[in-house]
Motif scaffolding. Structure first.
Motif, short mmCIF file in Angstrom:
data_model
loop_
_atom_site.label_atom_id
_atom_site.label_comp_id
_atom_site.label_asym_id
_atom_site.label_seq_id
_atom_site.Cartn_x
_atom_site.Cartn_y
_atom_site.Cartn_z
N GLY A 236 0.90 -1.16 0.11
CA GLY A 236 0.03 0.09 -0.10
C GLY A 236 0.69 1.31 -0.06
N ARG A 237 1.97 1.19 0.69
CA ARG A 237 2.92 2.32 0.63
C ARG A 237 3.88 2.20 -0.63
N SER A 238 4.34 1.21 -1.07
CA SER A 238 5.21 1.09 -2.17
C SER A 238 4.52 -0.09 -3.33
N PRO A 239 3.67 0.40 -4.08
CA PRO A 239 2.89 -0.62 -4.93
C PRO A 239 3.62 -1.17 -5.90
N SER A 240 4.81 -0.67 -6.44
CA SER A 240 5.55 -1.01 -7.08
C SER A 240 6.89 -1.91 -6.79
N SER A 241 7.06 -2.19 -5.61
CA SER A 241 7.93 -3.01 -4.86
C SER A 241 7.88 -4.43 -5.40
N VAL A 242 9.30 -4.81 -5.97
CA VAL A 242 9.23 -6.27 -6.39
C VAL A 242 9.34 -7.01 -5.35
N GLY A 243 10.19 -6.68 -4.43
CA GLY A 243 10.59 -7.49 -3.51
C GLY A 243 9.36 -7.91 -2.70
N LEU A 244 8.60 -7.08 -2.25
CA LEU A 244 7.35 -7.34 -1.50
C LEU A 244 6.09 -8.03 -2.39
N LYS A 245 6.04 -7.78 -3.77
CA LYS A 245 5.39 -8.83 -4.53
C LYS A 245 5.51 -10.04 -4.31
#
Length: 563
Positions: A236-245
């Motif tokens: 929600g804070r970093s929608p483009s984060s590859v690591g979190l995805k």
């Protein structure tokens, strides 16, 4: 940016030592040749080190050390080169010591030896090397963060669980607690581990690193639902984060949890924060050394490789940077970013075909950031139509609106002359990110250049400049706003500042020439327009400068706008 060299003096007598044996002076001709060779190696090594070519520097300086027989001054220089080149085992052997060595060299040497001890499984030795005040300023923080991991490797569980502290250093407080959380988990004290993990992820904007660390812990404890909730909050804070995805997808699919870091991996992580701190503080050589030490402990630390690549790229070592960017492998979370940086390194050297080829290959993986990089490269190469198409796809796929996508598409549409669509995108981006300096500057400047909404645009550019007072591009926007309002004296003042900061920018130089002309400084105006033609301007700026020079009439009378 060039690597800052350590203070050093190299009297010829030190290098000429190779010309003398225990039995007396050698043949004069042989001695001279040997001295010249050692001195030549020394000069070549220093030149390579100054230009950021650490691999070459290490080779030349080690040859100079071997040929001269000098084990102090030249050896210290060889130690520095080996360390910056990532030859940590060699650097540990050359670590400065003794009365002839400099104190900064000895401190870095002790830290290097401690890292090499951990890397080779000698935890007890590393624990002794890191104890007390043997490793002082400016490496005290790095040593403090490493110490618990050395204790863990030595089997000293209680010492490993002591949270490191360095007075007045928030980096040690934060990353020391992260390390302590991992070490509590290692000691199977799970409640205490979770208390630490919660503490470091409890702020409004916890770092992605700590979110992934806590999420991995939750997955290992069989609490996938809690991990997914944590990852969702991060996205929600970093929608483009590859690591979190990637972490969320893993947890949702019920795949194996990531392993807790080993001692070496934890020690490598401990080195990253001090490295970033040193680089941010303009202590780049120390920061690069720390990154090399981290990679000695964990050669698969892709984020460290990206940081090494960024530093070497900035230092002018393009081949070294590309080698670093090539380390992340397909499938890793950092692969897309690494390929993007690799592509831009070719773009900046004018090899647009290779740049786009690399970007297309990365984008083919489906990675959103890689596709965004491809769209940026296409826009830079004036392929606006495909860039806009890609950005439209990314905007449609985004789970939450991303201001960067609207900004990039608005910029491309503006170049295509589709201003009404561009303006809508840029205003949408500004609504999502009202304080972003780059966005404020771009939209404000465009309005200024079009003679529209001058009062609002001026306020936006002034806000951008206040956030980035050393940005030549933003000060240029402010100067051009004054020009369009007819305040040519103020325009000259601001545009001169902009040229000082961005001397090689053709558009800023062109603007300054126009402002000079309008205040009667016509010789200086002509000089600026001639300079524009030497700076590889785009076709529009080139044609404008040539027209003014050929006509002798200066810029077209500006259509003044009122606030």
């Amino acid at each position: 940016m060039r690597l800052r060299l350590l203070a050093f003096a190299a009297p010829m007598v030190l290098l000429a030592a190779c010309a003398t044996t225990s039995e007396g002076p050698a043949d004069p001709g042989v001695a001279t040749a040997a001295a010249d060779t050692a001195y030549g190696m020394f000069l070549a090594g220093n030149a390579a080190l100054a230009e950021g070519r650490s691999d070459e520097a290490a080779r030349f300086l080690d040859m100079a050390r071997a040929q001269s027989g000098d084990e102090s001054t030249v050896a210290e220089r060889a130690f520095t080169a080996a360390l910056l080149a990532g030859e940590i085992s060699k650097a540990a052997q050359l670590a400065p010591d003794g009365p002839a060595a400099s104190e900064p060299g000895k401190r870095m040497g002790r830290l290097t030896k401690a890292v090499e001890s951990i890397a080779t499984g000698k935890g007890k030795i590393a624990q002794e090397q890191l104890a007390g005040d043997a490793i002082g300023f400016p490496h005290r923080s790095a040593a403090a963060l490493l110490a618990p991991w050395a204790a863990a490797q030595a089997g000293d569980v209680e010492a490993s669980l002591v949270r490191p502290q360095v007075r007045g250093d928030p980096t040690v407080d934060y990353f020391g607690q992260l390390g302590q959380a991992f070490l509590y988990e290692r000691a199977r004290r799970y409640d205490e581990a979770e208390t630490d993990f919660k503490a470091i992820t409890g702020s409004e904007s916890p770092s992605e690193l700590t979110v992934l660390a806590y999420g991995g812990f939750l997955e290992r404890r069989g609490r996938r639902a809690d991990a997914i909730k944590l990852y969702d909050a991060g996205l929600g804070r970093s929608p483009s984060s590859v690591g979190l995805k990637a972490a969320r997808a893993r947890a949702a699919a019920g795949k194996s949890a990531p392993a807790a870091p080993s001692v070496k991996e934890g020690a490598a992580l401990a080195m990253l924060a001090p490295a970033a701190t040193m680089i941010a503080a303009k202590q780049g050589q120390i920061g690069l050394a720390y990154l090399r030490l981290a990679l000695r402990l964990d050669p698969q630390r892709n984020d460290a490789w990206l940081m090494v690549g960024d530093f070497l790229q900035g230092a002018g070592d393009v081949s070294g940077a590309r080698a670093a960017y090539a380390r992340p492998k397909p499938g890793s979370p950092e692969y897309g970013a690494a390929q993007a940086k690799l592509a831009w390194s070719y773009q900046q050297e004018g090899d647009k075909a290779t740049a786009v080829k690399l970007a297309r290959a990365a984008a083919a993986t489906g990675d959103a950031d890689a596709r965004l990089t491809l769209s940026d490269l296409l826009r830079a190469n004036e392929d606006y139509e495909e860039s806009v198409r890609l950005l439209g796809e990314l905007i449609g796929e985004a789970r939450t609106p991303d201001w960067r996508l609207y900004y990039a598409r608005g910029a491309a549409l503006s170049q295509m002359g589709r201003w009404s669509e561009a303006e809508a995108d840029l205003e949408a981006a500004l609504k999502l990110r009202p304080d972003e300096p780059e966005l404020l500057n771009f939209l404000g400047y465009t309005w200024i250049d079009r003679g529209e909404r001058l009062k609002e645009a001026m306020a936006m550019v002034e806000k951008a400049v206040a956030s980035n007072p050393r940005s030549g591009a933003m000060i240029d926007s402010l100067g051009w706003a004054h020009y369009r309002l007819g305040d040519y004296k103020a325009a000259v003042e601001k545009l001169e500042q902009a040229v000082e900061l961005e001397a090689g920018d053709p558009e800023i130089n062109n603007h300054l020439g126009d402002a000079y002309w309008m205040v009667g400084r016509k010789d200086e105006a002509v000089f600026q327009w001639r300079r524009v033609l030497t700076l590889k301007p785009d076709a529009k700026i080139k044609a404008d400068a040539e027209r003014k020079l050929a006509s002798g009439q200066g810029p077209l009378a500006p259509k003044l706008a009122t606030q």
